[in-house]
Design a protein around this motif. Structure first.
Motif, PDB file in Angstrom:
ATOM      1  N   ILE A 103       0.841  -1.195   0.000  1.00 58.41           N
ATOM      2  CA  ILE A 103       0.000   0.000   0.000  1.00 58.41           C
ATOM      3  C   ILE A 103       0.879   1.248   0.000  1.00 58.41           C
ATOM      4  N   ALA A 104       1.880   1.267   0.860  1.00 54.03           N
ATOM      5  CA  ALA A 104       2.782   2.417   0.930  1.00 54.03           C
ATOM      6  C   ALA A 104       3.546   2.592  -0.378  1.00 54.03           C
ATOM      7  N   GLN A 105       4.001   1.489  -0.956  1.00 49.78           N
ATOM      8  CA  GLN A 105       4.751   1.580  -2.212  1.00 49.78           C
ATOM      9  C   GLN A 105       3.887   2.108  -3.345  1.00 49.78           C
ATOM     10  N   ARG A 113       7.904  13.854  -4.363  1.00 47.31           N
ATOM     11  CA  ARG A 113       8.174  15.062  -3.587  1.00 47.31           C
ATOM     12  C   ARG A 113       8.454  16.274  -4.485  1.00 47.31           C
ATOM     13  N   GLU A 114       9.056  16.053  -5.657  1.00 51.54           N
ATOM     14  CA  GLU A 114       9.480  17.174  -6.477  1.00 51.54           C
ATOM     15  C   GLU A 114       8.740  17.281  -7.811  1.00 51.54           C
ATOM     16  N   CYS A 115       7.731  16.422  -8.031  1.00 51.62           N
ATOM     17  CA  CYS A 115       6.944  16.457  -9.269  1.00 51.62           C
ATOM     18  C   CYS A 115       7.833  16.489 -10.508  1.00 51.62           C
ATOM     19  N   PRO A 116       8.663  15.468 -10.736  1.00 48.95           N
ATOM     20  CA  PRO A 116       9.530  15.479 -11.919  1.00 48.95           C
ATOM     21  C   PRO A 116       8.716  15.408 -13.201  1.00 48.95           C
ATOM     22  N   SER A 117       9.254  15.944 -14.256  1.00 50.50           N
ATOM     23  CA  SER A 117       8.580  15.896 -15.542  1.00 50.50           C
ATOM     24  C   SER A 117       9.625  15.930 -16.642  1.00 50.50           C
ATOM     25  N   ILE A 118       9.204  15.601 -17.856  1.00 48.39           N
ATOM     26  CA  ILE A 118      10.094  15.712 -19.009  1.00 48.39           C
ATOM     27  C   ILE A 118       9.357  16.449 -20.108  1.00 48.39           C
ATOM     28  N   ASP A 119      10.093  17.234 -20.838  1.00 45.22           N
ATOM     29  CA  ASP A 119       9.506  17.964 -21.960  1.00 45.22           C
ATOM     30  C   ASP A 119       9.406  17.042 -23.171  1.00 45.22           C
ATOM     31  N   THR A 120       8.579  17.428 -24.116  1.00 47.33           N
ATOM     32  CA  THR A 120       8.516  16.700 -25.381  1.00 47.33           C
ATOM     33  C   THR A 120       9.916  16.645 -25.988  1.00 47.33           C
ATOM     34  N   ALA A 121      10.326  15.444 -26.378  1.00 46.66           N
ATOM     35  CA  ALA A 121      11.713  15.280 -26.823  1.00 46.66           C
ATOM     36  C   ALA A 121      11.795  14.311 -27.993  1.00 46.66           C
ATOM     37  N   PRO A 171       5.293   8.497 -12.072  1.00 49.43           N
ATOM     38  CA  PRO A 171       6.143   9.698 -12.135  1.00 49.43           C
ATOM     39  C   PRO A 171       7.469   9.541 -11.413  1.00 49.43           C
ATOM     40  N   THR A 172       7.526   8.657 -10.415  1.00 49.04           N
ATOM     41  CA  THR A 172       8.799   8.438  -9.740  1.00 49.04           C
ATOM     42  C   THR A 172       9.858   7.920 -10.701  1.00 49.04           C
ATOM     43  N   GLY A 173       9.432   7.250 -11.771  1.00 44.64           N
ATOM     44  CA  GLY A 173      10.381   6.715 -12.739  1.00 44.64           C
ATOM     45  C   GLY A 173      11.098   7.785 -13.540  1.00 44.64           C
ATOM     46  N   LEU A 174      10.580   9.011 -13.498  1.00 44.80           N
ATOM     47  CA  LEU A 174      11.227  10.095 -14.234  1.00 44.80           C
ATOM     48  C   LEU A 174      12.415  10.682 -13.478  1.00 44.80           C
ATOM     49  N   SER A 175      12.444  10.471 -12.173  1.00 41.71           N
ATOM     50  CA  SER A 175      13.486  11.081 -11.349  1.00 41.71           C
ATOM     51  C   SER A 175      14.871  10.619 -11.776  1.00 41.71           C
ATOM     52  N   GLY A 176      15.739  11.567 -12.069  1.00 41.01           N
ATOM     53  CA  GLY A 176      17.120  11.246 -12.414  1.00 41.01           C
ATOM     54  C   GLY A 176      17.308  10.667 -13.792  1.00 41.01           C
ATOM     55  N   ARG A 177      16.258  10.684 -14.636  1.00 40.87           N
ATOM     56  CA  ARG A 177      16.379  10.108 -15.974  1.00 40.87           C
ATOM     57  C   ARG A 177      16.190  11.171 -17.044  1.00 40.87           C
ATOM     58  N   ALA A 182      14.073   7.599 -19.844  1.00 41.06           N
ATOM     59  CA  ALA A 182      12.682   7.351 -19.451  1.00 41.06           C
ATOM     60  C   ALA A 182      11.959   6.533 -20.521  1.00 41.06           C
ATOM     61  N   PHE A 183      12.281   6.779 -21.784  1.00 45.31           N
ATOM     62  CA  PHE A 183      11.700   6.021 -22.898  1.00 45.31           C
ATOM     63  C   PHE A 183      12.019   4.538 -22.764  1.00 45.31           C
ATOM     64  N   HIS A 184      13.286   4.203 -22.561  1.00 45.90           N
ATOM     65  CA  HIS A 184      13.676   2.797 -22.438  1.00 45.90           C
ATOM     66  C   HIS A 184      13.159   2.189 -21.135  1.00 45.90           C
ATOM     67  N   ALA A 185      13.125   2.977 -20.054  1.00 46.01           N
ATOM     68  CA  ALA A 185      12.617   2.463 -18.778  1.00 46.01           C
ATOM     69  C   ALA A 185      11.128   2.163 -18.863  1.00 46.01           C
TER      70      ALA A 185
END
Length: 333
Positions: A103-105, A113-121, A171-177, A182-185
């Motif tokens: 449930i927590a996960q 925490r930081e609402c990561p995002s990626i621009d159209t690329a 959205p957590t998957g975007l962090s640091g990518r 992110a495409f391959h992940a």
């Protein structure tokens, strides 16, 4: 560590689980225990097996202080509502059960925490249909990838072409990518889940899944768009549904068949290392020929071609492979 008692082996209906968790204090207790959860603790690899001594347990007083609740009696009432399914009580204190951890996960995966995002690329990969650059965009927890030139594989609900895939990605998957990472992940994340579906196990709750085929028997895709009946380039889609938690996956049969061991072996025989959870699977799926042999009973044939050699697989309506033929691309049908 004390062995589990009957209170720790109870089950809850979905209605009861929502009722238990629909309280701010109880959810704060789960969040607090999750913050104290140490993934490096070996006891958490095989949780509750007593093979290791856990260091994650928290005493009642420590948990009470950390949550910051003002009434110890009422706090104990809320804690007891969680014990047995979401929280485990031991001689040393309290810790999350597997259900509580999941449930927590789930909350952590959907909120950041930081609402990561990626621009159209633009991604450094060519469209599998025309070779043109492909473009990714992230919105509503989904990564959408489209071709910059051709009609793609799907026609979306607005009638626009060019879509290659739209897949969920927390959205957590975007962090640091980067956008390309992110495409391959996204592909690895979703194709690994699809492989679990193909094996008959829901990747979310582990229940059995229902598998069915959606066949467009009057399939006529055009060069400038999908089939007017099904809005897609491929004639056969696989639907995977878990009735327990309502998780669903849907996609071309030409992708699903590439998870078959016989296909992996066929590629290997030609010196190709085939990893299913990758962009190469999506790209190769567009070169797999599909053919509807019969409709009653349903028989479909998929043909994989590598260096002029072919692997022809005939499947029935349950997706069981009923015939396998290896030959050359000009062999008799």
């Amino acid at each position: 560590m004390a062995a589990e008692t009957d209170e720790n082996s109870s089950t809850l209906s979905p209605e009861a689980a929502f009722a238990v968790l629909g309280n701010e204090t109880r959810f704060t207790i789960l969040q607090t225990l999750w913050e104290l959860y140490e993934p490096d603790d070996p006891a958490n690899v095989v949780k509750f097996s007593d093979l290791y001594d856990s260091e994650d347990t928290v005493t009642f007083s420590d948990l009470y202080d950390r949550v910051g609740y003002g009434d110890s009696g009422n706090f104990n009432y809320h804690l007891e509502k969680l014990v047995g399914h979401f929280v485990r009580r031991t001689e040393d204190g309290y810790e999350l059960t597997q259900a509580g951890l999941e449930i927590a996960q789930a909350v952590i995966a959907g909120t950041v925490r930081e609402c990561p995002s990626i621009d159209t690329a633009t991604i450094d990969e060519g469209c599998p249909r025309c070779g043109a650059p492909i473009v990714s965009d992230y919105e509503n927890h989904h990564l959408a990838v489209s071709c910059s030139r051709c009609s793609g594989i799907w026609q979306d609900s607005t009638g626009e072409n060019g879509v290659l895939f739209t897949l969920p990605f927390p959205p957590t998957g975007l962090s640091g990518r980067t956008a390309e990472e992110a495409f391959h992940a996204t592909l690895a994340y979703n194709l690994n889940r699809i492989r679990s579906f193909i094996d008959g196990v829901c990747p979310n709750c582990s229940s059995a899944v229902e598998e069915s085929l959606d066949v467009c028997t009057t399939h006529e895709p055009g060069d400038e768009g999908g089939c007017p009946r099904c809005n897609r380039q491929h004639a056969i889609e696989v639907s995977e549904i878990c009735r327990q938690c309502k998780t669903v996956a849907r996609g071309p049969l030409t992708i699903a068949i590439l998870a078959a061991p016989v296909v992996t072996a066929f590629y290997y025989d030609h010196g190709v290392e085939h990893r299913f959870a990758s962009w190469e699977t999506f790209r190769r799926a567009q070169t797999v020929d599909e053919e509807i042999l019969e409709t009653d009973p349903l028989r479909v044939r998929l043909t994989v071609t590598v260096e002029g050699d072919t692997l022809r697989l005939t499947l029935d309506e349950t997706l069981n492979v009923v015939d396998i033929v290896r030959g050359t691309s000009n062999s008799a049908q």
